[in-house]
Design a protein around this motif. Structure first.
Motif, PDB file in Angstrom:
ATOM      1  N   GLN A  95       0.838  -1.192   0.000  1.00 19.35           N
ATOM      2  CA  GLN A  95       0.000   0.000   0.000  1.00 19.35           C
ATOM      3  C   GLN A  95       0.876   1.247   0.000  1.00 19.35           C
ATOM      4  OE1 GLN A  95      -2.503  -0.360   3.454  1.00 19.35           O
ATOM      5  NE2 GLN A  95      -3.193  -2.389   2.874  1.00 19.35           N
ATOM      6  N   LEU A  96       0.615   2.141  -0.924  1.00 21.28           N
ATOM      7  CA  LEU A  96       1.378   3.377  -1.011  1.00 21.28           C
ATOM      8  C   LEU A  96       0.634   4.563  -0.409  1.00 21.28           C
ATOM      9  CD1 LEU A  96       2.894   2.928  -4.569  1.00 21.28           C
ATOM     10  CD2 LEU A  96       3.825   2.219  -2.355  1.00 21.28           C
ATOM     11  N   GLU A  97      -0.496   4.288   0.211  1.00 20.69           N
ATOM     12  CA  GLU A  97      -1.234   5.287   0.990  1.00 20.69           C
ATOM     13  C   GLU A  97      -2.110   4.533   1.983  1.00 20.69           C
ATOM     14  OE1 GLU A  97      -3.556   7.608  -1.777  1.00 20.69           O
ATOM     15  OE2 GLU A  97      -5.254   6.260  -1.640  1.00 20.69           O
ATOM     16  N   GLY A  98      -2.612   5.228   2.976  1.00 24.27           N
ATOM     17  CA  GLY A  98      -3.448   4.592   3.988  1.00 24.27           C
ATOM     18  C   GLY A  98      -4.705   3.996   3.361  1.00 24.27           C
ATOM     19  N   MET A  99      -5.067   2.800   3.835  1.00 24.19           N
ATOM     20  CA  MET A  99      -6.249   2.131   3.291  1.00 24.19           C
ATOM     21  C   MET A  99      -7.143   1.581   4.388  1.00 24.19           C
ATOM     22  SD  MET A  99      -4.915   0.410  -0.183  1.00 24.19           S
ATOM     23  CE  MET A  99      -3.934   1.408  -1.297  1.00 24.19           C
TER      24      MET A  99
END
Length: 109
Positions: free
Chosen positions: A90-94
């Motif tokens: 993940q390259l951003e919060g999910m």
């Protein structure tokens, strides 16, 4: 009669999954409740999620542009007997998303 098993990976809004869990605690069957939400499969925007399945043993990696916007990911051909490993990069919060792996079986024709 032999069975055919397919395995799908869903990406659902966490709020819907929380609602499904609440419904199941009030007596509704969780699988039936989730059925109503599966149509809301939604993957994160391009470039923010990579998925690896059994990458150590001839598995498969999916790049962000391979995830169809409103469809579950069919991982059937890459699931092996025994333990399987799914890795989400993940390259951003999910935290707003929940990932569900679900097998479905049907009689072989």
């Amino acid at each position: 009669m032999p069975m055919i098993v397919t395995v799908d990976l869903y990406c659902l809004p966490t709020i819907l999954c929380n609602c499904a869990a609440l419904s199941s605690s009030s007596g509704k069957k969780l699988s039936a409740t989730l059925d109503t939400f599966r149509a809301q499969t939604t993957w994160p925007r391009d470039g923010t999620l990579f998925i690896d399945l059994n990458d150590d043993a001839g598995g498969k990696s999916w790049l962000p542009w391979e995830l169809k916007p409103c469809l579950p990911l069919d991982i059937t051909d890459y699931v092996r007997p025994g333990a399987n490993t799914v890795r989400f990069i993940q390259l951003e919060g999910m935290a707003h998303l929940t990932f569900i792996i679900e097998p479905e079986s049907a009689p072989k024709r």
